[in-house]
Write a protein that holds these residues in place. Structure first.
Motif, PDB file in Angstrom:
ATOM      1  N   LEU A   1       0.838  -1.196   0.000  1.00  0.00           N
ATOM      2  CA  LEU A   1       0.000   0.000   0.000  1.00  0.00           C
ATOM      3  C   LEU A   1       0.874   1.249   0.000  1.00  0.00           C
ATOM      4  N   LEU A   2       0.937   1.911  -1.143  1.00  0.00           N
ATOM      5  CA  LEU A   2       1.611   3.192  -1.269  1.00  0.00           C
ATOM      6  C   LEU A   2       0.540   4.272  -1.332  1.00  0.00           C
ATOM      7  N   ASP A   3       0.559   5.195  -0.398  1.00  0.00           N
ATOM      8  CA  ASP A   3      -0.475   6.236  -0.310  1.00  0.00           C
ATOM      9  C   ASP A   3       0.229   7.528   0.051  1.00  0.00           C
ATOM     10  N   MET A   4       0.255   8.480  -0.876  1.00  0.00           N
ATOM     11  CA  MET A   4       1.056   9.678  -0.621  1.00  0.00           C
ATOM     12  C   MET A   4       0.433  10.909  -1.256  1.00  0.00           C
ATOM     13  N   ALA A   5       0.604  12.037  -0.590  1.00  0.00           N
ATOM     14  CA  ALA A   5       0.301  13.315  -1.200  1.00  0.00           C
ATOM     15  C   ALA A   5       1.418  13.660  -2.176  1.00  0.00           C
ATOM     16  N   THR A   6       1.125  14.517  -3.134  1.00  0.00           N
ATOM     17  CA  THR A   6       2.168  14.967  -4.045  1.00  0.00           C
ATOM     18  C   THR A   6       2.831  16.251  -3.556  1.00  0.00           C
ATOM     19  N   SER A   7       2.407  16.743  -2.401  1.00  0.00           N
ATOM     20  CA  SER A   7       3.136  17.811  -1.710  1.00  0.00           C
ATOM     21  C   SER A   7       4.152  17.157  -0.776  1.00  0.00           C
ATOM     22  N   ARG A   8       5.145  17.926  -0.343  1.00  0.00           N
ATOM     23  CA  ARG A   8       6.171  17.357   0.543  1.00  0.00           C
ATOM     24  C   ARG A   8       5.562  16.864   1.844  1.00  0.00           C
ATOM     25  N   ILE A   9       4.612  17.604   2.356  1.00  0.00           N
ATOM     26  CA  ILE A   9       3.830  17.159   3.511  1.00  0.00           C
ATOM     27  C   ILE A   9       2.366  17.436   3.201  1.00  0.00           C
ATOM     28  N   ALA A  10       1.485  16.670   3.809  1.00  0.00           N
ATOM     29  CA  ALA A  10       0.057  16.898   3.623  1.00  0.00           C
ATOM     30  C   ALA A  10      -0.359  18.184   4.328  1.00  0.00           C
ATOM     31  N   MET A  11      -1.434  18.777   3.839  1.00  0.00           N
ATOM     32  CA  MET A  11      -1.974  19.989   4.466  1.00  0.00           C
ATOM     33  C   MET A  11      -2.247  19.741   5.950  1.00  0.00           C
ATOM     34  N   GLY A  12      -2.831  18.572   6.244  1.00  0.00           N
ATOM     35  CA  GLY A  12      -3.152  18.259   7.632  1.00  0.00           C
ATOM     36  C   GLY A  12      -1.921  18.126   8.508  1.00  0.00           C
ATOM     37  N   LYS A  13      -0.808  17.682   7.941  1.00  0.00           N
ATOM     38  CA  LYS A  13       0.423  17.572   8.729  1.00  0.00           C
ATOM     39  C   LYS A  13       0.939  18.955   9.103  1.00  0.00           C
ATOM     40  N   ALA A  14       0.787  19.917   8.199  1.00  0.00           N
ATOM     41  CA  ALA A  14       1.160  21.287   8.544  1.00  0.00           C
ATOM     42  C   ALA A  14       0.251  21.814   9.660  1.00  0.00           C
ATOM     43  N   ARG A  15      -1.056  21.506   9.560  1.00  0.00           N
ATOM     44  CA  ARG A  15      -2.000  21.945  10.591  1.00  0.00           C
ATOM     45  C   ARG A  15      -1.669  21.316  11.936  1.00  0.00           C
ATOM     46  N   VAL A  16      -1.401  19.997  11.946  1.00  0.00           N
ATOM     47  CA  VAL A  16      -1.079  19.316  13.198  1.00  0.00           C
ATOM     48  C   VAL A  16       0.205  19.875  13.797  1.00  0.00           C
ATOM     49  N   ALA A  17       1.220  20.099  12.962  1.00  0.00           N
ATOM     50  CA  ALA A  17       2.480  20.658  13.454  1.00  0.00           C
ATOM     51  C   ALA A  17       2.264  22.053  14.029  1.00  0.00           C
ATOM     52  N   ALA A  18       1.434  22.857  13.362  1.00  0.00           N
ATOM     53  CA  ALA A  18       1.146  24.201  13.868  1.00  0.00           C
ATOM     54  C   ALA A  18       0.434  24.135  15.210  1.00  0.00           C
ATOM     55  N   ASN A  19      -0.519  23.204  15.322  1.00  0.00           N
ATOM     56  CA  ASN A  19      -1.235  23.045  16.589  1.00  0.00           C
ATOM     57  C   ASN A  19      -0.304  22.641  17.721  1.00  0.00           C
ATOM     58  N   LYS A  20       0.724  21.861  17.383  1.00  0.00           N
ATOM     59  CA  LYS A  20       1.664  21.373  18.388  1.00  0.00           C
ATOM     60  C   LYS A  20       2.808  22.347  18.635  1.00  0.00           C
TER      61      LYS A  20
ATOM     62  N   PRO B   1       5.186  26.305  10.244  1.00  0.00           N
ATOM     63  CA  PRO B   1       3.842  26.004   9.731  1.00  0.00           C
ATOM     64  C   PRO B   1       2.737  26.842  10.353  1.00  0.00           C
ATOM     65  N   SER B   2       3.092  27.901  11.088  1.00  0.00           N
ATOM     66  CA  SER B   2       2.076  28.625  11.856  1.00  0.00           C
ATOM     67  C   SER B   2       0.992  29.241  10.975  1.00  0.00           C
ATOM     68  N   GLY B   3       1.269  29.453   9.706  1.00  0.00           N
ATOM     69  CA  GLY B   3       0.258  29.988   8.812  1.00  0.00           C
ATOM     70  C   GLY B   3      -0.865  29.017   8.506  1.00  0.00           C
ATOM     71  N   PHE B   4      -0.731  27.761   8.966  1.00  0.00           N
ATOM     72  CA  PHE B   4      -1.739  26.726   8.700  1.00  0.00           C
ATOM     73  C   PHE B   4      -2.479  26.317   9.968  1.00  0.00           C
ATOM     74  N   LYS B   5      -2.317  27.081  11.041  1.00  0.00           N
ATOM     75  CA  LYS B   5      -2.951  26.725  12.305  1.00  0.00           C
ATOM     76  C   LYS B   5      -4.442  27.004  12.255  1.00  0.00           C
ATOM     77  N   GLY B   6      -5.232  26.101  12.823  1.00  0.00           N
ATOM     78  CA  GLY B   6      -6.663  26.333  12.952  1.00  0.00           C
ATOM     79  C   GLY B   6      -7.384  26.430  11.626  1.00  0.00           C
ATOM     80  N   PHE B   7      -6.957  25.629  10.637  1.00  0.00           N
ATOM     81  CA  PHE B   7      -7.595  25.573   9.320  1.00  0.00           C
ATOM     82  C   PHE B   7      -7.426  26.876   8.533  1.00  0.00           C
ATOM     83  N   GLU B   8      -6.425  27.666   8.908  1.00  0.00           N
ATOM     84  CA  GLU B   8      -6.080  28.843   8.124  1.00  0.00           C
ATOM     85  C   GLU B   8      -5.110  28.431   7.025  1.00  0.00           C
TER      86      GLU B   8
END
Length: 359
Positions: A183-202, A222-229
């Motif tokens: 099972l290969l499952d990947m975004a074509t961005s370096r990180i997924a949008m949600g990973k930026a959001r999770v990192a910003a939240n943390k 990644p702070s520009g992606f916090k809280g679904f921004e």
């Protein structure tokens, strides 16, 4: 993502129950709410927190605002030869994605291969889930997905603002007598949008260059992606190679499905729509099953026998990390950071959920 100080572990059943209640109160049919919530939490279990229960606030908002049709069901609009097309009608992505797979299986079984497209479905979530459905039924499947109904998130290679979605690609092969499913499952961005959001939240950093800031410069903040921004853009993985695959997924999913691409001639309501094109194959139609199975297992063993660069991290096959983490998180619970927990409880409270996560 590793557990951080302040994180709280919550069991998968408790998260599923909370998500299902919130979605039901937001207008979803109870059975649908259960399935969608399970889909989100399963992403957490497999380590894909970017596609997990942290998306529940967005899903609840979309249900309340009509950006997902909580009563809709996908409809087959073309069925000819090896091709079947489904119109998602803004139905829940988990329901539409499984419907697409089930529509393709009989054709692939009869003809050896089938191509299925899906247009205008709500967020499909972790695409690997549909790869698992196909693999567990004995099929090989290749998926191309694009994202519409909101602003783009990923910059083209050499660009300084976003023009694409994260446009995932997934490839799945069924298990053999001795090997699990590939099972290969990947975004074509370096990180997924949600990973930026999770990192910003943390309050964490991300690999430098995986994000472009508002000024078009590479960053690890990644702070520009916090809280679904969204302030800035994600970068494609592998520079021009990931960009090329993102472009290909945009065209294969958006054009062939009829659902459209992310170009600004289409509406952007602030929701999440996915289009998908999937190729589903019956392996037995391509040769002797026993011979192919031996070759697959031999290649699997050969690849994984490479001496590891880090002896504490042996070489693994695509899908192995998810399987390992799923067992661990099922036993230990799913870690949630305080910010994500706050967002979840706020979303639940907004639709009348009385329980509070993390108490």
């Amino acid at each position: 993502m590793m557990m951080q100080p302040g994180d709280v572990r919550i069991s998968a059943p408790d998260l599923i129950a909370f998500g299902a209640e919130a979605l039901t109160r937001a207008g979803a049919q109870p059975a649908d709410a259960q399935l969608v919530s399970d889909h989100l939490v399963t992403a957490n279990l497999t380590g894909h927190d970017s596609h997990g229960i942290g998306l529940l606030p967005a899903y609840v908002k979309h249900a309340v605002e009509g950006l997902v049709d909580v009563s809709a069901r996908p409809e087959i609009v073309l069925d000819t030869g090896a091709i079947v097309k489904l119109e998602g009608k803004d139905s829940w992505g988990r329901i539409a994605g499984e419907a697409a797979m089930k529509a393709a299986f009989p054709k692939a079984g009869e003809l050896g291969a089938a191509i299925v497209t899906l247009s205008n479905a709500h967020h499909l979530g972790r695409i690997g889930a549909y790869g698992e459905i196909a693999a567990n039924e004995g099929f090989v499947a290749i998926f191309f997905v694009n994202v519409t109904d909101h602003d783009p998130m990923v910059a083209p290679y050499g660009g300084t603002d976003s023009r694409f979605g994260t446009n995932p690609i997934c490839i799945a092969l069924p298990p053999t007598g001795t090997k699990p499913a590939f099972l290969l499952d990947m975004a074509t961005s370096r990180i997924a949008m949600g990973k930026a959001r999770v990192a910003a939240n943390k309050g964490l950093r991300v690999p430098f260059g995986s994000i472009i800031d508002e000024n078009g410069l590479p960053t690890d903040d990644p702070s520009g992606f916090k809280g679904f921004e969204q302030k800035g853009a994600l970068a494609p993985f592998g520079d021009h190679k990931g960009y090329g695959l993102a472009f290909a997924a945009e065209l294969l999913a958006g054009v062939l499905s009829g659902g459209g691409t992310i170009q600004p001639g289409h509406e952007r309501r602030g929701g999440i729509r996915n289009q998908m094109t999937a190729i589903v194959m019956q392996p037995d139609a391509f040769g002797d099953p026993a011979t192919m199975e031996r070759e697959l297992e031999a290649m699997w063993d050969y690849a994984l026998a490479s001496p590891p660069a880090d002896w504490d991290s042996p070489v693994v096959a695509p899908g192995d990390p998810e399987r390992a983490l799923r067992k661990r998180r099922a036993a230990e619970g799913i870690p949630l950071d305080p910010e994500t927990l706050k967002q979840l409880n706020a979303a639940g409270k907004a639709v009348g959920v009385e329980g509070v996560l993390g108490d």
